[in-house]
Scaffold this motif. Structure first.
Motif, PDB file in Angstrom:
ATOM      1  N   LYS A 296      -7.875   2.744  10.532  1.00 52.70           N
ATOM      2  CA  LYS A 296      -8.468   1.397  10.570  1.00 52.70           C
ATOM      3  C   LYS A 296      -7.855   0.500   9.493  1.00 52.70           C
ATOM      4  O   LYS A 296      -7.926  -0.715   9.599  1.00 52.70           O
ATOM      5  CB  LYS A 296      -9.990   1.469  10.307  1.00 52.70           C
ATOM      6  CG  LYS A 296     -10.780   2.159  11.385  1.00 52.70           C
ATOM      7  CD  LYS A 296     -11.177   1.213  12.508  1.00 52.70           C
ATOM      8  CE  LYS A 296     -12.067   1.933  13.518  1.00 52.70           C
ATOM      9  NZ  LYS A 296     -11.948   1.407  14.879  1.00 52.70           N
ATOM     10  N   SER A 297      -7.320   1.090   8.427  1.00 51.28           N
ATOM     11  CA  SER A 297      -6.744   0.232   7.392  1.00 51.28           C
ATOM     12  C   SER A 297      -5.240   0.432   7.231  1.00 51.28           C
ATOM     13  O   SER A 297      -4.655   0.021   6.239  1.00 51.28           O
ATOM     14  CB  SER A 297      -7.474   0.420   6.054  1.00 51.28           C
ATOM     15  OG  SER A 297      -7.469   1.765   5.655  1.00 51.28           O
TER      16      SER A 297
ATOM     17  N   SER B  80       0.820  -1.220   0.000  1.00 52.42           N
ATOM     18  CA  SER B  80       0.000   0.000   0.000  1.00 52.42           C
ATOM     19  C   SER B  80       0.849   1.263   0.000  1.00 52.42           C
ATOM     20  O   SER B  80       0.419   2.294  -0.503  1.00 52.42           O
ATOM     21  CB  SER B  80      -0.940   0.007   1.208  1.00 52.42           C
ATOM     22  OG  SER B  80      -1.758  -1.142   1.189  1.00 52.42           O
TER      23      SER B  80
ATOM     24  N   ARG C 240      -5.392   3.182  -2.322  1.00 53.43           N
ATOM     25  CA  ARG C 240      -6.805   2.820  -2.496  1.00 53.43           C
ATOM     26  C   ARG C 240      -6.930   1.491  -3.245  1.00 53.43           C
ATOM     27  O   ARG C 240      -7.691   0.615  -2.855  1.00 53.43           O
ATOM     28  CB  ARG C 240      -7.535   3.929  -3.248  1.00 53.43           C
ATOM     29  CG  ARG C 240      -9.045   3.717  -3.351  1.00 53.43           C
ATOM     30  CD  ARG C 240      -9.714   4.881  -4.089  1.00 53.43           C
ATOM     31  NE  ARG C 240      -8.973   5.187  -5.288  1.00 53.43           N
ATOM     32  CZ  ARG C 240      -8.559   6.419  -5.638  1.00 53.43           C
ATOM     33  NH1 ARG C 240      -8.839   7.459  -4.893  1.00 53.43           N
ATOM     34  NH2 ARG C 240      -7.888   6.608  -6.751  1.00 53.43           N
TER      35      ARG C 240
ATOM     36  N   LYS D 225      -8.551   2.356   3.143  1.00 53.70           N
ATOM     37  CA  LYS D 225      -9.623   3.349   3.212  1.00 53.70           C
ATOM     38  C   LYS D 225      -8.991   4.737   3.326  1.00 53.70           C
ATOM     39  O   LYS D 225      -8.154   4.976   4.205  1.00 53.70           O
ATOM     40  CB  LYS D 225     -10.498   3.055   4.441  1.00 53.70           C
ATOM     41  CG  LYS D 225     -11.741   3.898   4.507  1.00 53.70           C
ATOM     42  CD  LYS D 225     -12.577   3.566   5.730  1.00 53.70           C
ATOM     43  CE  LYS D 225     -13.632   4.652   5.922  1.00 53.70           C
ATOM     44  NZ  LYS D 225     -14.283   4.553   7.239  1.00 53.70           N
TER      45      LYS D 225
ATOM     46  N   HIS E 268      -7.021   6.288   6.505  1.00 53.44           N
ATOM     47  CA  HIS E 268      -7.736   5.965   7.735  1.00 53.44           C
ATOM     48  C   HIS E 268      -6.959   4.942   8.571  1.00 53.44           C
ATOM     49  O   HIS E 268      -6.551   3.904   8.048  1.00 53.44           O
ATOM     50  CB  HIS E 268      -9.122   5.405   7.387  1.00 53.44           C
ATOM     51  CG  HIS E 268     -10.050   5.479   8.551  1.00 53.44           C
ATOM     52  ND1 HIS E 268      -9.920   4.669   9.656  1.00 53.44           N
ATOM     53  CD2 HIS E 268     -11.096   6.305   8.812  1.00 53.44           C
ATOM     54  CE1 HIS E 268     -10.869   4.968  10.531  1.00 53.44           C
ATOM     55  NE2 HIS E 268     -11.589   5.966  10.045  1.00 53.44           N
TER      56      HIS E 268
ATOM     57  N   GLU F  31     -10.193  11.578  -0.492  1.00 53.29           N
ATOM     58  CA  GLU F  31     -10.014  11.007  -1.837  1.00 53.29           C
ATOM     59  C   GLU F  31      -9.106  11.901  -2.687  1.00 53.29           C
ATOM     60  O   GLU F  31      -8.418  11.425  -3.575  1.00 53.29           O
ATOM     61  CB  GLU F  31     -11.376  10.860  -2.530  1.00 53.29           C
ATOM     62  CG  GLU F  31     -12.270   9.778  -1.939  1.00 53.29           C
ATOM     63  CD  GLU F  31     -11.800   8.354  -2.262  1.00 53.29           C
ATOM     64  OE1 GLU F  31     -11.159   8.151  -3.307  1.00 53.29           O
ATOM     65  OE2 GLU F  31     -12.064   7.457  -1.441  1.00 53.29           O
TER      66      GLU F  31
END
Lengths: 139, 139
Positions: free
Chosen positions: B120-121, A25, B94, B99, B118, B103
């Protein structure tokens, strides 16, 4: 004197999953994986323009990283500053009222002397000083 | 491509107290203090061997930093990676399943385009990409 940020330590539940995230990522390249038995962690290193990301996965439920994950979840665990004189750096911190976790530096990973400051007296940041044992700046 | 760690954002309750700690206990030099009205923070910058420490004090109870302090207390809030192509960096993240909080990049402090991923990811790390608007690497 502080020369730079040597590394950021990041606590993760699964080294394999986290390495995949940093590689796929973010496009970074894992430089190596090492087990540090004394700290009960497996670590993965990434060189990010001279500063390093050090992912930390606990190898035992009584690893300090296991406690951190239980209390806080995954996230940044500590920041390590490279110094050219760790004894002087510790003395200056102590003299200014900082609580030290380690009064004396000890042998850390990658041939470095290391010592930590207590986050209660560093505005919430678990702070490491590190110095290569040959006396050169760390990066 | 990620070129380095641009800065570490650290949430503090009092900028004055925290600046004093970084100067007196670590020997670093504050390079400037700036209010960022859009983020409802006052920030202080330190150059640490090319990477920066950015202290963040909320200027309002509805600042994102105020919420962070309430939930987690003082500590490291985010890490910002310098990239030479923020649009490509966001697209790659992405596409790999991350997440995005933003954008599209937007104007951040110091003439940079910025966007956040984010936590969380990203294995618990609030992650920022930033790119100088002139296209040069950020540090």
């Amino acid at each position: 004197m502080i020369k730079g940020i040597d590394h950021l330590g990041i606590a993760v539940r699964s080294l394999d999953e986290a390495v995949k995230y940093y590689e796929q990522s973010l496009g970074l390249k894992c430089e190596g994986i090492e087990e540090v038995a004394s700290q009960k962690v497996r670590t993965a290193f990434f060189n990010v323009g001279g500063t390093h990301i050090e992912l930390l996965e606990p190898t035992s439920p009584d690893s300090p990283i296991a406690s951190f994950l239980e209390k806080r979840g995954e996230g940044i665990h500590h920041v390590a500053f490279a110094t050219d004189d760790i004894e002087a750096q510790l003395a200056a911190a102590r003299d200014s009222g900082v609580k030290l976790i380690h009064e004396k530096p000890f042998d850390g990973a990658a041939g470095k002397l290391v010592a930590f400051l207590h986050p209660k007296s560093t505005h919430g940041v678990l702070t490491e000083f590190c110095q290569p044992k040959d006396g050169a700046a760390a990066h």
